[in-house]
Design an enzyme around this catalytic site. Structure first.
Site, PDB file in Angstrom:
ATOM      1  CD  GLN A  80      18.231  25.145 -14.858  1.00  0.00           C
ATOM      2  OE1 GLN A  80      18.598  25.116 -14.119  1.00  0.00           O
ATOM      3  NE2 GLN A  80      18.630  23.521 -15.368  1.00  0.00           N
ATOM      4  NE  ARG A  88      28.157  32.648 -14.606  1.00  0.00           N
ATOM      5  CZ  ARG A  88      27.145  32.637 -14.671  1.00  0.00           C
ATOM      6  NH1 ARG A  88      26.492  32.299 -14.330  1.00  0.00           N
ATOM      7  NH2 ARG A  88      26.377  34.194 -14.704  1.00  0.00           N
ATOM      8  CG  ASP A 134      22.718  20.921 -15.819  1.00  0.00           C
ATOM      9  OD1 ASP A 134      22.592  21.634 -15.433  1.00  0.00           O
ATOM     10  OD2 ASP A 134      21.214  20.177 -15.843  1.00  0.00           O
ATOM     11  CG  ASP A 158      26.443  28.066  -8.345  1.00  0.00           C
ATOM     12  OD1 ASP A 158      25.117  27.713  -7.432  1.00  0.00           O
ATOM     13  OD2 ASP A 158      25.634  28.272  -9.697  1.00  0.00           O
ATOM     14  CB  CYS A 166      21.293  29.448  -4.474  1.00  0.00           C
ATOM     15  SG  CYS A 166      20.628  28.080  -4.805  1.00  0.00           S
TER      16      CYS A 166
END
Length: 398
Positions: free
Chosen positions: A200, A212, A250, A299, A339
């Protein structure tokens, strides 16, 4: 001034004089300087309505943002020397913060080079040319990168959606050297590997590194849930920092496999469970089963890509925050992030508060974060300060 002139309408120069780098098409005096006279990516001198030079820019007549100022000096030539200078400025900043060459080297407007992103993976540079201007200048940029960094390879990951807005095609190509199979990352002593051309973005999310690092200080002996984990950056680092166990989740099987590989690389495969699942569905399953975690990292990808989608996006953020809080143990820690450029820090904070109230939790804000220093924000451009995060302590209400 050898370059052609792009003249603004009366009183449209105030934003540029304050330092902003964008010119919108409706700000141009097209009677004096028709946009159709410019080729995509052509350099021009931007002037105020009465002729005062405001800087040299690249022009794209087919884009809403029709010009991007590259330098305030109208006599600046956008050549190899210009880009070498910008690279040296950028290097001087990054080398203050990072001991190894693993960082975002150029952050577009944040480094006063609109339309150019460069990430370093050791001796490999991966870049994105996101405007017609930098696309037209790619050979000068490449020559500057090779001269300043002596890389083993330079890869253009020109597959970003931003190129659609500029009328540019998409491609991934090795511009210099031999294409490596993998990109290697060193982050706070942890080692990661991702595909050179299949990951990505440019391959890694350097912007979350400091977030983090801060969260890893709170994980010793705790159970951790890493949502939207990509290649396992947080869950692997949490395991190395002493977490009792981590779930790395994910929706992509490729990402799950990368995370499993990275856990093994760092000797923590026994502590990191990798899961392919939809985040919301997984959280609902955990809540139904009574499974909880001490620390949750939330996130998600940008949920508000256009301003008109703000309300729907905020509802989506709130739902994810509420679901995350439902699986958070009493006195647990939640890192919530956005974001999305169109979501400001206060909106994200309000989202978290509404979710906490709905979940019956008392919330405390422990820290507020942003992207790391290798993603410097332009002080006149809120658009460049895009990443927001809050570290929250959540307690059960009495």
């Amino acid at each position: 001034m050898d370059a052609p002139i792009l003249t603004l309408k009366n009183n449209e120069e105030r934003r540029l004089r304050a330092g902003h780098l964008w010119v919108f098409s409706n700000e141009v005096d097209t009677k004096k300087t028709p946009l159709t006279a410019f080729a995509p990516g052509q350099a021009a001198v931007v002037t105020a309505s009465r002729g005062r030079p405001l800087g040299v820019a690249t022009v794209n007549p087919g884009s809403l943002i029709c010009a991007r100022v590259m330098d305030r000096d109208p006599d600046t030539r956008l050549d190899v020397d210009f880009f070498r200078g910008r690279l040296r400025d950028a290097l001087a900043l990054r080398e203050r913060f990072y001991a190894t060459p693993h960082y975002r080297l150029l952050f577009s407007e944040g480094d006063h080079v609109p339309g150019l992103i460069l990430d370093r993976y050791g001796d490999v540079v991966v870049g994105q040319l996101t405007t017609a201007g930098t696309d037209r200048l790619r050979e000068a940029i490449l020559e500057a990168v090779v001269a300043e960094l002596s890389p083993r390879a330079v890869i253009w990951r020109n597959d970003t959606a931003a190129r659609d807005l500029e009328g540019l095609g998409k491609a991934v190509e090795t511009a210099y050297g031999d294409t490596p199979e993998r990109l290697e990352i060193n982050e706070a002593g942890a080692v990661f590997s991702v595909p050179a051309q299949g990951g990505q973005k440019t391959g890694w999310f350097y912007d979350m590194r400091e977030n983090r690092t801060a969260l890893c200080r709170l994980v010793a002996g705790r159970t951790v849930l890493d949502l939207f984990a990509y290649a396992g950056a947080f869950s692997v680092r949490a395991a190395l920092a002493g977490a009792a166990a981590a779930v790395c989740l994910d929706s992509s099987e490729a990402a799950r496999a990368m995370a499993a590989d990275n856990a093994a690389r760092n000797g923590v495969a026994g502590k990191v469970e990798t899961v392919r699942a939809d985040a919301a569905a997984y959280l609902e399953e955990c809540a139904a089963a009574g499974r909880t975690f001490d620390v949750v990292s939330l996130d998600p990808p940008a949920l508000v890509k256009r301003k008109k989608d703000l309300e729907a996006g905020l509802r989506a953020y709130e739902r994810l925050n509420r679901l995350a809080m439902d699986v958070l143990a009493d006195d647990g820690i939640l890192l919530t992030c956005s974001c999305s450029q169109h979501v400001d820090a206060w909106e994200l904070r309000r989202v978290a508060l509404r979710a906490a109230n709905a979940a019956g939790r008392r919330a405390q804000v422990l820290a507020q974060g942003r992207q790391g220093p290798d993603h410097p924000a332009h002080p006149a451009m809120a658009e460049t300060d895009y990443l927001k995060s809050f570290t929250l302590r959540l307690l059960r209400r009495d």
